[in-house]
Design a protein around this motif. Structure first.
Motif, short mmCIF file in Angstrom:
data_model
loop_
_atom_site.label_atom_id
_atom_site.label_comp_id
_atom_site.label_asym_id
_atom_site.label_seq_id
_atom_site.Cartn_x
_atom_site.Cartn_y
_atom_site.Cartn_z
N MET A 199 -2.01 3.27 -8.96
CA MET A 199 -1.47 3.29 -7.61
C MET A 199 -1.24 4.74 -7.22
N SER A 200 -1.99 5.26 -6.32
CA SER A 200 -1.83 6.62 -5.84
C SER A 200 -2.71 6.84 -4.62
N GLY A 201 -2.43 7.89 -3.90
CA GLY A 201 -3.27 8.25 -2.78
C GLY A 201 -2.80 7.71 -1.46
N ASN A 202 -3.37 8.14 -0.35
CA ASN A 202 -2.94 7.76 0.99
C ASN A 202 -4.16 7.45 1.84
N THR A 203 -4.42 6.17 2.13
CA THR A 203 -5.65 5.77 2.79
C THR A 203 -5.52 5.78 4.30
N HIS A 235 -14.61 5.44 0.24
CA HIS A 235 -15.64 4.70 -0.52
C HIS A 235 -15.98 5.40 -1.84
N ARG A 236 -15.54 6.66 -2.03
CA ARG A 236 -15.81 7.38 -3.26
C ARG A 236 -14.78 7.09 -4.35
N LEU A 237 -13.71 6.39 -4.00
CA LEU A 237 -12.66 6.08 -4.97
C LEU A 237 -13.04 4.86 -5.79
N PRO A 238 -12.54 4.79 -7.02
CA PRO A 238 -12.82 3.61 -7.83
C PRO A 238 -12.19 2.36 -7.21
N LYS A 239 -12.87 1.23 -7.37
CA LYS A 239 -12.32 -0.04 -6.91
C LYS A 239 -11.11 -0.39 -7.77
N LEU A 240 -10.08 -0.92 -7.13
CA LEU A 240 -8.87 -1.30 -7.84
C LEU A 240 -8.93 -2.76 -8.27
N GLU A 241 -8.20 -3.06 -9.32
CA GLU A 241 -8.05 -4.45 -9.76
C GLU A 241 -7.19 -5.20 -8.74
N GLU A 242 -7.30 -6.51 -8.71
CA GLU A 242 -6.46 -7.29 -7.81
C GLU A 242 -5.00 -7.04 -8.14
N GLY A 243 -4.20 -6.85 -7.10
CA GLY A 243 -2.78 -6.57 -7.28
C GLY A 243 -2.46 -5.09 -7.43
N GLU A 244 -3.49 -4.23 -7.47
CA GLU A 244 -3.27 -2.79 -7.50
C GLU A 244 -3.51 -2.22 -6.11
N ILE A 289 13.62 1.80 -3.27
CA ILE A 289 13.38 0.49 -3.87
C ILE A 289 12.35 0.65 -4.99
N PRO A 290 12.70 0.28 -6.22
CA PRO A 290 11.75 0.45 -7.32
C PRO A 290 10.49 -0.40 -7.12
N TYR A 291 9.34 0.20 -7.40
CA TYR A 291 8.08 -0.52 -7.31
C TYR A 291 7.88 -1.25 -8.63
N LEU A 292 8.43 -2.45 -8.69
CA LEU A 292 8.32 -3.30 -9.87
C LEU A 292 7.74 -4.63 -9.44
N PRO A 293 6.39 -4.75 -9.49
CA PRO A 293 5.76 -6.02 -9.09
C PRO A 293 6.32 -7.18 -9.89
N ASP A 294 6.47 -8.31 -9.22
CA ASP A 294 7.00 -9.56 -9.75
C ASP A 294 8.51 -9.54 -9.95
N GLN A 295 9.11 -8.38 -10.20
CA GLN A 295 10.56 -8.32 -10.34
C GLN A 295 11.20 -8.05 -8.98
N VAL A 296 10.86 -6.91 -8.38
CA VAL A 296 11.45 -6.53 -7.09
C VAL A 296 10.44 -6.77 -5.97
N ILE A 297 9.20 -6.34 -6.18
CA ILE A 297 8.14 -6.50 -5.18
C ILE A 297 7.56 -7.90 -5.34
N LYS A 298 7.84 -8.76 -4.38
CA LYS A 298 7.42 -10.16 -4.48
C LYS A 298 6.08 -10.42 -3.82
N GLU A 299 5.77 -9.68 -2.73
CA GLU A 299 4.51 -9.92 -2.03
C GLU A 299 4.12 -8.67 -1.24
N ILE A 300 2.84 -8.33 -1.32
CA ILE A 300 2.28 -7.25 -0.50
C ILE A 300 1.13 -7.87 0.28
N ASP A 301 1.22 -7.80 1.59
CA ASP A 301 0.18 -8.36 2.46
C ASP A 301 -0.36 -7.27 3.36
#
Length: 177
Positions: free
Chosen positions: A1-5, A92-101, A151-163
């Protein structure tokens, strides 16, 4: 997780200051590890609202940071004019991220709500703390009682959904904290 699109470009860092007298600049990198920013060339620099392409002539690790020399930037005063300028690459030059990243930039400006639907504000930016990344959420509405929350970026604990489609993040977070 990094960068600014943005639509076509992803911000990976910025020029922080000058280094030496021969046109080198200090780089603040959002990539993890920080050296990854050096693997992309050309860089796109946002100058007066326009993206301009610059090749990297040389770069190296310097202490805990990075320094780089851009082609055509040969003295300290020219380099100084780039202080604070964002560094991006074509998305488009960046690596594709896994789902949830996500790249940090994808999270910036998303509206943050508690799981019960209370508006907390918008993600201003993210920061590294060592243990985990942190969302800096700023209230931009008079109905919001605080100006800033960390707010801590802790998926599933604090971060419940990103849409990304609706531009929202749902968090399990006490609005009073």
């Amino acid at each position: 997780m990094s960068g600014n699109t943005t639509e076509e470009n992803t911000v990976l860092g910025r020029i922080a200051s000058v280094y030496g007298v021969k046109g080198w600049v200090k780089i603040y990198s959002h990539t993890d590890p920080i050296e990854n920013i050096l693997t992309y060339s050309p860089w796109l620099l946002k100058i007066k609202g326009q993206w301009k392409s610059f090749e990297i002539e040389a770069s190296k690790r310097h202490g805990k940071g990075l320094v780089a020399k851009l082609v055509g930037v040969d003295d300290r005063e020219i380099a100084r004019t780039y202080n604070g300028v964002e560094i991006a690459v074509e998305s488009h030059r960046l690596p594709k991220l896994e789902e949830g990243e996500f790249y940090w930039s994808q999270l910036e400006n998303l509206t943050v709500y508690t799981v019960s639907g209370q508006l907390l504000g918008k993600v201003s930016h993210l920061m590294e703390t060592g243990a985990n990344d942190v969302l800096v959420v700023k209230g931009n509405d008079e109905s919001i009682d605080r100006n800033e929350r960390l707010i801590p970026y802790l998926p599933d604990q604090v971060i419940k959904e990103i849409d990304l489609v609706t531009g929202t993040i749902r968090v399990d977070w006490d609005p009073e904290f």
